[in-house]
Scaffold this active site. Sequence first.
Site, PDB file in Angstrom:
ATOM      1  N   ARG A  35       0.837  -1.211   0.000  1.00  0.00           N
ATOM      2  CA  ARG A  35       0.000   0.000   0.000  1.00  0.00           C
ATOM      3  C   ARG A  35       0.870   1.259   0.000  1.00  0.00           C
ATOM      4  O   ARG A  35       0.471   2.306  -0.495  1.00  0.00           O
ATOM      5  CB  ARG A  35      -0.970   0.016   1.191  1.00  0.00           C
ATOM      6  CG  ARG A  35      -1.740   1.336   1.307  1.00  0.00           C
ATOM      7  CD  ARG A  35      -3.048   1.239   2.102  1.00  0.00           C
ATOM      8  NE  ARG A  35      -2.932   0.481   3.318  1.00  0.00           N
ATOM      9  CZ  ARG A  35      -2.305   0.898   4.422  1.00  0.00           C
ATOM     10  NH1 ARG A  35      -1.731   2.085   4.470  1.00  0.00           N
ATOM     11  NH2 ARG A  35      -2.254   0.119   5.483  1.00  0.00           N
ATOM     12  N   TYR A  89     -16.873  14.258 -16.134  1.00  0.00           N
ATOM     13  CA  TYR A  89     -17.257  12.863 -15.902  1.00  0.00           C
ATOM     14  C   TYR A  89     -18.266  12.795 -14.741  1.00  0.00           C
ATOM     15  O   TYR A  89     -18.024  13.378 -13.679  1.00  0.00           O
ATOM     16  CB  TYR A  89     -15.991  12.074 -15.581  1.00  0.00           C
ATOM     17  CG  TYR A  89     -16.191  10.596 -15.433  1.00  0.00           C
ATOM     18  CD1 TYR A  89     -16.558   9.799 -16.513  1.00  0.00           C
ATOM     19  CD2 TYR A  89     -16.004   9.981 -14.204  1.00  0.00           C
ATOM     20  CE1 TYR A  89     -16.740   8.443 -16.376  1.00  0.00           C
ATOM     21  CE2 TYR A  89     -16.181   8.614 -14.056  1.00  0.00           C
ATOM     22  CZ  TYR A  89     -16.548   7.847 -15.145  1.00  0.00           C
ATOM     23  OH  TYR A  89     -16.722   6.500 -15.001  1.00  0.00           O
ATOM     24  N   ASP A 130      -7.987  16.866 -15.611  1.00  0.00           N
ATOM     25  CA  ASP A 130      -8.244  15.464 -15.972  1.00  0.00           C
ATOM     26  C   ASP A 130      -7.875  15.318 -17.452  1.00  0.00           C
ATOM     27  O   ASP A 130      -8.561  15.842 -18.329  1.00  0.00           O
ATOM     28  CB  ASP A 130      -9.731  15.148 -15.732  1.00  0.00           C
ATOM     29  CG  ASP A 130     -10.066  13.684 -16.007  1.00  0.00           C
ATOM     30  OD1 ASP A 130      -9.366  13.050 -16.823  1.00  0.00           O
ATOM     31  OD2 ASP A 130     -11.053  13.194 -15.431  1.00  0.00           O
ATOM     32  N   LYS A 183      -8.767   4.032 -19.386  1.00  0.00           N
ATOM     33  CA  LYS A 183      -9.092   4.432 -20.748  1.00  0.00           C
ATOM     34  C   LYS A 183      -7.842   4.331 -21.634  1.00  0.00           C
ATOM     35  O   LYS A 183      -7.278   3.282 -21.760  1.00  0.00           O
ATOM     36  CB  LYS A 183      -9.703   5.844 -20.727  1.00  0.00           C
ATOM     37  CG  LYS A 183     -10.728   6.058 -19.598  1.00  0.00           C
ATOM     38  CD  LYS A 183     -11.970   5.211 -19.707  1.00  0.00           C
ATOM     39  CE  LYS A 183     -12.815   5.198 -18.441  1.00  0.00           C
ATOM     40  NZ  LYS A 183     -13.222   6.493 -17.932  1.00  0.00           N
TER      41      LYS A 183
END
Length: 394
Positions: free
Chosen positions: A59, A112, A184, A209
């Site tokens: 992590r 989005y 973004d 994407k």
Amino acid sequence: MSKVNNLNIESKCVHAGIGEYENGPVVPPIYQTSTFKFESADHGGALFAGKQKGYIYTRMQNPTIEAMEDAVAVLEGGYKSLGCASGMAAIHTVFASLLKAGDHVVCSKSVYGPTNTLLATVLSKFNIESTFVNTSDIKKVEEAINDNTKIIYIETPGNPTLETTDLEAVAKIAHNNNAKLVVDNTFMSPVLQRPFDFGTDIIVHSMTKFLNGHADVVAGIVVVKDEETYLHFRKTLNQIGGVIDPFNSFLVHRGLKTLALRMKKHSENAIVIAEFLENHPKVEWVRFPGLKSFPNYEIAQKQHKAPGGMISFELKGGLEAGKILMNSVELCQLAVSLGGVESLIQHPASMTHLTMGKEARETAGITDGLVRLSVGIENVDDIIDDLSRALEKI
Ligand SMILES: *Cc1c(COP(=O)(O)O)cnc(C)c1O
């Protein structure tokens, strides 16, 4: 790593983030492990104190993840990046790192959906206020700024209207007001748009994407320009826990190698398809950054190296026409998401935004005949044949 920075983008895609590994593999091995052994108590202590470099727990950091992060940082021209479990986890990490109760965000209206919801319904519970404006209109951005504005958040081209924002102009507004510009860059990828060149402070991506590009991973990333921001964000991400895992990092890193090739093909195909659609009698209008008719054509020319693979268009027959098109395409896959090698087609009014109702849809700029096409890297004649046959059925 320093040498790779001098290469051209196609070469960067192939070589960025690749180091030297035991036994000489040419790609980073997958360190599919949750934790790393300490050599001794003192070694463990030194790692935790940051006095020695090494790995502790996945992590916190993992070599496979770090290799992919280095690659994306090189491609964006940033200092370092932070791999996240999804694009939304990346966006959340940025907001959680930079905002506190009482702060304000100015955000693109054409954004989005879940980004809008994160701001409007999750962060608002913590007394963080957001204003959504058409950021392609610079005056509207200026008007939306308050004394407590900490972030201007831009998605450009925006979802699903492809509204394109002048990043240089917005960066000036942000910096004159002590705010950070967060962009973004999912729709363009660093191959076609480099937001840091226009004064952006922080970049986020849904790597689900174009960056991964093969529709087989959900992942995100945050790219930053300096060490201080990096360390602060790393701490926040470690506490939020929305990290990417080693295997997905490996897949994304593999996808990055063909990113420049893919973006070139996506763009070439999309230019031909956009022109085909613009001249089709069943189509009312087409929005595509590469068309002269595109409302923000000048900004697109300035900011984009090529127009990308995303096209929005409006069918003349509204809702019914949209359904017929969706049910008639064969090569184009009926699915949400975008940026994969396969062409994907989506009709918001009958699918993703059906339950929203016509009125709310129209306020959000989603008309009944609106279709979003993510153009793949197939032979363009095959895609046009498919669309042509399906449009005939309307
Ligand atoms: C898909 C997408 C996101 C969210 O990414 P996930 O990986 O699905 O969490 C954010 N921004 C844009 C522009 C997207 O297309």
